[in-house]
Scaffold this motif. Structure first.
Motif, PDB file in Angstrom:
ATOM      1  N   ILE A 143     -44.865  40.542  -7.852  1.00  0.00           N
ATOM      2  CA  ILE A 143     -44.648  40.667  -9.297  1.00  0.00           C
ATOM      3  C   ILE A 143     -44.636  42.136  -9.708  1.00  0.00           C
ATOM      4  O   ILE A 143     -43.788  42.568 -10.495  1.00  0.00           O
ATOM      5  CB  ILE A 143     -45.715  39.855 -10.067  1.00  0.00           C
ATOM      6  N   VAL A 144     -45.557  42.921  -9.167  1.00  0.00           N
ATOM      7  CA  VAL A 144     -45.591  44.350  -9.486  1.00  0.00           C
ATOM      8  C   VAL A 144     -44.322  45.042  -8.989  1.00  0.00           C
ATOM      9  O   VAL A 144     -43.741  45.879  -9.697  1.00  0.00           O
ATOM     10  CB  VAL A 144     -46.860  45.003  -8.888  1.00  0.00           C
ATOM     11  N   ILE A 189     -30.953  41.677 -15.382  1.00  0.00           N
ATOM     12  CA  ILE A 189     -31.094  40.263 -15.752  1.00  0.00           C
ATOM     13  C   ILE A 189     -31.500  39.437 -14.534  1.00  0.00           C
ATOM     14  O   ILE A 189     -32.361  38.552 -14.631  1.00  0.00           O
ATOM     15  CB  ILE A 189     -29.793  39.739 -16.389  1.00  0.00           C
ATOM     16  N   SER A 190     -30.903  39.718 -13.386  1.00  0.00           N
ATOM     17  CA  SER A 190     -31.260  38.998 -12.158  1.00  0.00           C
ATOM     18  C   SER A 190     -32.724  39.235 -11.786  1.00  0.00           C
ATOM     19  O   SER A 190     -33.445  38.307 -11.412  1.00  0.00           O
ATOM     20  CB  SER A 190     -30.372  39.436 -11.005  1.00  0.00           C
ATOM     21  N   LEU A 191     -33.164  40.484 -11.887  1.00  0.00           N
ATOM     22  CA  LEU A 191     -34.562  40.795 -11.587  1.00  0.00           C
ATOM     23  C   LEU A 191     -35.506  40.105 -12.574  1.00  0.00           C
ATOM     24  O   LEU A 191     -36.566  39.611 -12.176  1.00  0.00           O
ATOM     25  CB  LEU A 191     -34.790  42.305 -11.625  1.00  0.00           C
ATOM     26  N   ALA A 192     -35.125  40.057 -13.837  1.00  0.00           N
ATOM     27  CA  ALA A 192     -35.966  39.406 -14.838  1.00  0.00           C
ATOM     28  C   ALA A 192     -36.072  37.905 -14.577  1.00  0.00           C
ATOM     29  O   ALA A 192     -37.152  37.311 -14.732  1.00  0.00           O
ATOM     30  CB  ALA A 192     -35.413  39.669 -16.237  1.00  0.00           C
ATOM     31  N   ILE A 193     -34.975  37.277 -14.176  1.00  0.00           N
ATOM     32  CA  ILE A 193     -35.011  35.849 -13.868  1.00  0.00           C
ATOM     33  C   ILE A 193     -35.896  35.588 -12.647  1.00  0.00           C
ATOM     34  O   ILE A 193     -36.694  34.641 -12.636  1.00  0.00           O
ATOM     35  CB  ILE A 193     -33.583  35.311 -13.662  1.00  0.00           C
ATOM     36  N   CYS A 194     -35.770  36.426 -11.633  1.00  0.00           N
ATOM     37  CA  CYS A 194     -36.628  36.284 -10.441  1.00  0.00           C
ATOM     38  C   CYS A 194     -38.106  36.495 -10.796  1.00  0.00           C
ATOM     39  O   CYS A 194     -38.975  35.761 -10.323  1.00  0.00           O
ATOM     40  CB  CYS A 194     -36.209  37.262  -9.371  1.00  0.00           C
ATOM     41  N   LEU A 195     -38.376  37.489 -11.633  1.00  0.00           N
ATOM     42  CA  LEU A 195     -39.753  37.746 -12.062  1.00  0.00           C
ATOM     43  C   LEU A 195     -40.312  36.565 -12.840  1.00  0.00           C
ATOM     44  O   LEU A 195     -41.445  36.136 -12.617  1.00  0.00           O
ATOM     45  CB  LEU A 195     -39.815  39.023 -12.899  1.00  0.00           C
ATOM     46  N   LEU A 196     -39.519  36.012 -13.729  1.00  0.00           N
ATOM     47  CA  LEU A 196     -39.956  34.842 -14.489  1.00  0.00           C
ATOM     48  C   LEU A 196     -40.226  33.666 -13.565  1.00  0.00           C
ATOM     49  O   LEU A 196     -41.214  32.938 -13.728  1.00  0.00           O
ATOM     50  CB  LEU A 196     -38.907  34.481 -15.539  1.00  0.00           C
ATOM     51  N   GLY A 197     -39.348  33.478 -12.584  1.00  0.00           N
ATOM     52  CA  GLY A 197     -39.558  32.407 -11.610  1.00  0.00           C
ATOM     53  C   GLY A 197     -40.838  32.598 -10.815  1.00  0.00           C
ATOM     54  O   GLY A 197     -41.571  31.641 -10.566  1.00  0.00           O
ATOM     55  N   LEU A 198     -41.119  33.838 -10.407  1.00  0.00           N
ATOM     56  CA  LEU A 198     -42.363  34.113  -9.680  1.00  0.00           C
ATOM     57  C   LEU A 198     -43.591  33.828 -10.537  1.00  0.00           C
ATOM     58  O   LEU A 198     -44.580  33.263 -10.054  1.00  0.00           O
ATOM     59  CB  LEU A 198     -42.393  35.566  -9.226  1.00  0.00           C
ATOM     60  N   LEU A 200     -37.523  46.510 -12.298  1.00  0.00           N
ATOM     61  CA  LEU A 200     -36.955  46.357 -13.645  1.00  0.00           C
ATOM     62  C   LEU A 200     -36.957  47.680 -14.396  1.00  0.00           C
ATOM     63  O   LEU A 200     -35.974  48.029 -15.061  1.00  0.00           O
ATOM     64  CB  LEU A 200     -37.741  45.315 -14.442  1.00  0.00           C
ATOM     65  N   ILE A 201     -38.032  48.417 -14.301  1.00  0.00           N
ATOM     66  CA  ILE A 201     -38.108  49.713 -14.981  1.00  0.00           C
ATOM     67  C   ILE A 201     -37.102  50.688 -14.375  1.00  0.00           C
ATOM     68  O   ILE A 201     -36.432  51.434 -15.100  1.00  0.00           O
ATOM     69  CB  ILE A 201     -39.544  50.260 -14.926  1.00  0.00           C
ATOM     70  N   ALA A 202     -36.960  50.662 -13.061  1.00  0.00           N
ATOM     71  CA  ALA A 202     -35.977  51.531 -12.403  1.00  0.00           C
ATOM     72  C   ALA A 202     -34.558  51.153 -12.818  1.00  0.00           C
ATOM     73  O   ALA A 202     -33.716  52.027 -13.068  1.00  0.00           O
ATOM     74  CB  ALA A 202     -36.125  51.446 -10.888  1.00  0.00           C
ATOM     75  N   SER A 203     -34.281  49.874 -12.915  1.00  0.00           N
ATOM     76  CA  SER A 203     -32.962  49.423 -13.344  1.00  0.00           C
ATOM     77  C   SER A 203     -32.694  49.811 -14.792  1.00  0.00           C
ATOM     78  O   SER A 203     -31.568  50.165 -15.155  1.00  0.00           O
ATOM     79  CB  SER A 203     -32.843  47.910 -13.173  1.00  0.00           C
ATOM     80  N   LEU A 204     -33.716  49.748 -15.611  1.00  0.00           N
ATOM     81  CA  LEU A 204     -33.571  50.174 -17.004  1.00  0.00           C
ATOM     82  C   LEU A 204     -33.253  51.657 -17.083  1.00  0.00           C
ATOM     83  O   LEU A 204     -32.370  52.083 -17.842  1.00  0.00           O
ATOM     84  CB  LEU A 204     -34.848  49.861 -17.777  1.00  0.00           C
ATOM     85  N   GLY A 205     -33.933  52.457 -16.278  1.00  0.00           N
ATOM     86  CA  GLY A 205     -33.665  53.895 -16.255  1.00  0.00           C
ATOM     87  C   GLY A 205     -32.281  54.215 -15.740  1.00  0.00           C
ATOM     88  O   GLY A 205     -31.584  55.080 -16.291  1.00  0.00           O
ATOM     89  N   SER A 206     -31.839  53.519 -14.690  1.00  0.00           N
ATOM     90  CA  SER A 206     -30.497  53.787 -14.178  1.00  0.00           C
ATOM     91  C   SER A 206     -29.427  53.346 -15.172  1.00  0.00           C
ATOM     92  O   SER A 206     -28.395  54.003 -15.308  1.00  0.00           O
ATOM     93  CB  SER A 206     -30.288  53.096 -12.832  1.00  0.00           C
ATOM     94  N   GLY A 207     -29.667  52.256 -15.874  1.00  0.00           N
ATOM     95  CA  GLY A 207     -28.717  51.832 -16.911  1.00  0.00           C
ATOM     96  C   GLY A 207     -28.605  52.853 -18.020  1.00  0.00           C
ATOM     97  O   GLY A 207     -27.503  53.136 -18.512  1.00  0.00           O
ATOM     98  N   PHE A 208     -29.719  53.432 -18.419  1.00  0.00           N
ATOM     99  CA  PHE A 208     -29.688  54.472 -19.448  1.00  0.00           C
ATOM    100  C   PHE A 208     -28.944  55.704 -18.946  1.00  0.00           C
ATOM    101  O   PHE A 208     -28.146  56.301 -19.665  1.00  0.00           O
ATOM    102  CB  PHE A 208     -31.114  54.843 -19.864  1.00  0.00           C
ATOM    103  N   TYR A 209     -29.190  56.059 -17.685  1.00  0.00           N
ATOM    104  CA  TYR A 209     -28.505  57.213 -17.093  1.00  0.00           C
ATOM    105  C   TYR A 209     -26.995  56.984 -17.064  1.00  0.00           C
ATOM    106  O   TYR A 209     -26.213  57.847 -17.454  1.00  0.00           O
ATOM    107  CB  TYR A 209     -29.045  57.461 -15.682  1.00  0.00           C
TER     108      TYR A 209
END
Length: 84
Positions: free
Chosen positions: A6-7, A44-53, A13-22
Motif C-alpha cells: 500500500i505504501v 487511475i490504474s494505480l488508484a484502482i489497484c490501491l483501492l483493491g488492496l 501515485l505521488i510520483a505519477s502526479l508529479g510526472s503528470g504535472f511536469y
C-alpha cells in the motif's frame, strides 16, 4: 507485506502526479504529445489497484482500526453500565 504494498502504491501515485504535472508544463500547446494523458491513465490504474488492496486488506482482516479509545463492537446484552 500488504501494508508495504500500500505504501509503495501511494508513493507511485505521488510520483505519477508529479510526472503528470511536469508533462503538463513541458508540453503546453503541443497537441501531438499525449504524455499527460498517459500519466493520468497510469495514475487511475494505480488508484484502482490501491483501492483493491485496501478493500482486500479490510475484508481479510489484515487491515483494521486499532484505536485505543474504541473497544470494538459490544455483544448484545453486555452494554456499558456507565452512569452520568
Amino acid at each position: 507485506m500488504l501494508k508495504f504494498a500500500i505504501v509503495v502504491f501511494m508513493i507511485a501515485l505521488i510520483a505519477s502526479l508529479g510526472s503528470g504535472f511536469y508533462y503538463l508544463m513541458i508540453d503546453q500547446g503541443e497537441k501531438t504529445k499525449r504524455r499527460t494523458f498517459h500519466s493520468l491513465a497510469v495514475r487511475i490504474s494505480l488508484a484502482i489497484c490501491l483501492l483493491g488492496l485496501i478493500i482486500y486488506g479490510v475484508a481479510s482482516g489484515q487491515i483494521g482500526h486499532r484505536n485505543p479509545w474504541d473497544g470494538g463492537p459490544v455483544p448484545a446484552g453486555q452494554e456499558s453500565l456507565e452512569q452520568d
